[in-house]
Design a protein around this motif. Structure first.
Motif, short mmCIF file in Angstrom:
data_model
loop_
_atom_site.label_atom_id
_atom_site.label_comp_id
_atom_site.label_asym_id
_atom_site.label_seq_id
_atom_site.Cartn_x
_atom_site.Cartn_y
_atom_site.Cartn_z
N ALA A 240 0.82 -1.21 0.00
CA ALA A 240 0.00 0.00 0.00
C ALA A 240 0.85 1.26 0.00
CB ALA A 240 -0.92 0.00 1.23
N GLY A 241 2.17 1.11 -0.14
CA GLY A 241 3.04 2.28 -0.04
C GLY A 241 3.76 2.66 -1.31
N SER A 242 3.45 1.98 -2.41
CA SER A 242 4.20 2.25 -3.64
C SER A 242 3.98 3.67 -4.16
CB SER A 242 3.84 1.23 -4.71
OG SER A 242 2.45 1.27 -5.01
N GLY A 243 2.72 4.13 -4.12
CA GLY A 243 2.44 5.48 -4.59
C GLY A 243 3.10 6.53 -3.72
N GLU A 244 3.07 6.31 -2.42
CA GLU A 244 3.68 7.26 -1.48
C GLU A 244 5.19 7.37 -1.70
OE1 GLU A 244 4.54 7.02 3.26
OE2 GLU A 244 2.48 6.64 2.61
N GLN A 245 5.82 6.24 -2.03
CA GLN A 245 7.27 6.25 -2.22
C GLN A 245 7.68 6.42 -3.69
OE1 GLN A 245 8.45 2.55 -0.04
NE2 GLN A 245 9.53 3.98 1.31
N GLY A 246 6.69 6.50 -4.58
CA GLY A 246 6.99 6.69 -5.98
C GLY A 246 7.78 5.56 -6.61
N ARG A 247 7.36 4.33 -6.37
CA ARG A 247 8.06 3.15 -6.88
C ARG A 247 7.03 2.13 -7.36
NH1 ARG A 247 6.78 -0.41 -3.16
NH2 ARG A 247 6.44 0.28 -0.99
N TYR A 293 10.58 -0.74 2.41
CA TYR A 293 9.37 -0.57 1.60
C TYR A 293 8.21 -0.30 2.56
CZ TYR A 293 12.01 -2.38 -2.35
OH TYR A 293 12.94 -2.55 -3.35
N ARG A 294 7.76 0.91 2.56
CA ARG A 294 6.72 1.30 3.51
C ARG A 294 5.37 0.67 3.15
NH1 ARG A 294 6.94 5.03 7.06
NH2 ARG A 294 4.78 5.68 6.68
N LYS A 295 4.61 0.38 4.21
CA LYS A 295 3.23 -0.08 4.11
C LYS A 295 3.08 -1.38 3.32
CE LYS A 295 1.05 4.45 4.75
NZ LYS A 295 0.13 5.45 4.20
N LEU A 296 4.01 -2.30 3.56
CA LEU A 296 3.74 -3.68 3.16
C LEU A 296 2.86 -4.26 4.26
CD1 LEU A 296 7.22 -4.93 1.89
CD2 LEU A 296 5.39 -3.84 0.60
#
Length: 328
Positions: A240-247, A293-296
């Protein structure tokens, strides 16, 4: 006449783990003869300056010379998150041999001893062993039938990068060797060789050593107690963190306990027969990443059970974690 120092070139280190500058490597500067250079290692950047006249011209030019620097790792966890740039057991050598203002991809090298013993790999005889310094033949020996080693005295050779070629009449084999008595034996991680181009005087070069992050699968072993078969089957891991981290989002697959790979943690070590066990692993290898990796998230039927699954810090050699779930 006043003394002026002007920039000749700089060298930075960039690392995929940090997604930018890296200060985990120090530059080891040997004693240099001539050139009237001043060198500074500040915040992970090597600055090389030359002494200049009032008009900016160098007092003593080193155009055409090769300057060697040692690369010393200062972070004890460096290997955990760094993709080895060359084969194990070799020193990565970074040099600007192809383009004067850019470093080539690293090649594996080794330091030459003052009396270098060479045991050739090629079996054919007669075998020619030739040392070149990039411009000229420095030394040569011919091994006849029954001869399996040769010795070369390198102590009087100028410091620099040499190519040792084995030639038995077939495909030649080449090995990159570094002659640098002041750097050898210091436990260095790598070597930087900068060939000074005349254009650096007045238009300094800016080099970057690019290092890649080590890649591996993320693995989460979920051990659940007091979960029914249906609710256990609803467990998922999502990013859930891919957009936040731009990846790009990391995709995960579930692996039943009976399908674990040979190098996985054995299910019997994770829990007894009363526990339900599943492995969630990333679909492919992913880069090690500073901050992780945030929000896994571990979820069941839309409910987030674990907001941030644990991440491998720089001090961990593997990204494998055991997650325990329990219901009353």
């Amino acid at each position: 006449m006043s003394i002026h120092f002007r920039p000749l070139f700089t060298v930075d280190v960039a690392h995929g783990y940090y997604r930018g500058p890296c200060t985990d490597i120090d530059f080891v500067v040997p004693t240099l003869a001539g050139g009237r250079l001043l060198m500074r290692n500040r915040d992970g950047r090597l600055h090389v300056l030359y002494e200049a006249r009032d008009d900016g011209a160098p007092i003593d030019t080193l155009a055409g010379a090769i300057l060697l620097f040692g690369l010393q790792v200062v972070n004890p966890h460096f290997a955990n998150f760094t993709q080895p740039p060359v084969a194990e057991g070799r020193l990565p050598l970074f040099a600007n041999r192809t383009q004067p203002r850019a470093l080539d991809a690293p090649v594996g090298a080794a330091f030459a001893a003052s009396l270098q013993r060479v045991q050739p790999v090629l079996a054919g005889r007669p075998l020619s062993l030739r040392w070149h310094d990039g411009a000229r033949l420095v030394a040569e020996q011919i091994l006849a039938a029954g001869q399996n080693e040769a010795f070369f005295t390198t102590r009087d050779w100028p410091s620099g990068v040499y190519t040792l070629t084995e030639d038995d009449g077939g495909a030649p084999r080449q090995t990159t060797m570094v002659v640098a008595p002041e750097l050898a034996g210091r436990g260095l991680w790598g070597v930087l060789a900068v060939s000074v181009d005349a254009t650096f005087y007045g238009a300094p070069a800016a080099f970057t050593i690019n290092l890649a992050a080590r890649r591996e699968q993320l693995k989460y072993y979920v051990v659940a107690r007091n979960y029914g078969a249906n609710e256990f089957s609803q467990l998922v891991v999502n990013d859930a963190g891919s957009g936040e981290q731009g990846r790009p989002a990391v995709q995960f697959d579930a692996v039943a306990r009976g399908n674990f790979a040979a190098d996985d943690i054995p299910a019997d070590l994770l829990g007894d027969g009363a526990a339900r066990i599943v492995l969630f692993q990333s679909r492919g290898a992913v880069d090690r990443r500073a901050g992780g990796y945030r929000k896994l998230q571990l979820s069941r039927n839309g409910e987030v059970l674990v907001q941030h699954l644990p991440q491998a810090g720089s001090d961990r050699g593997q990204a494998r974690f055991i997650v325990h779930l329990s219901k009353p």
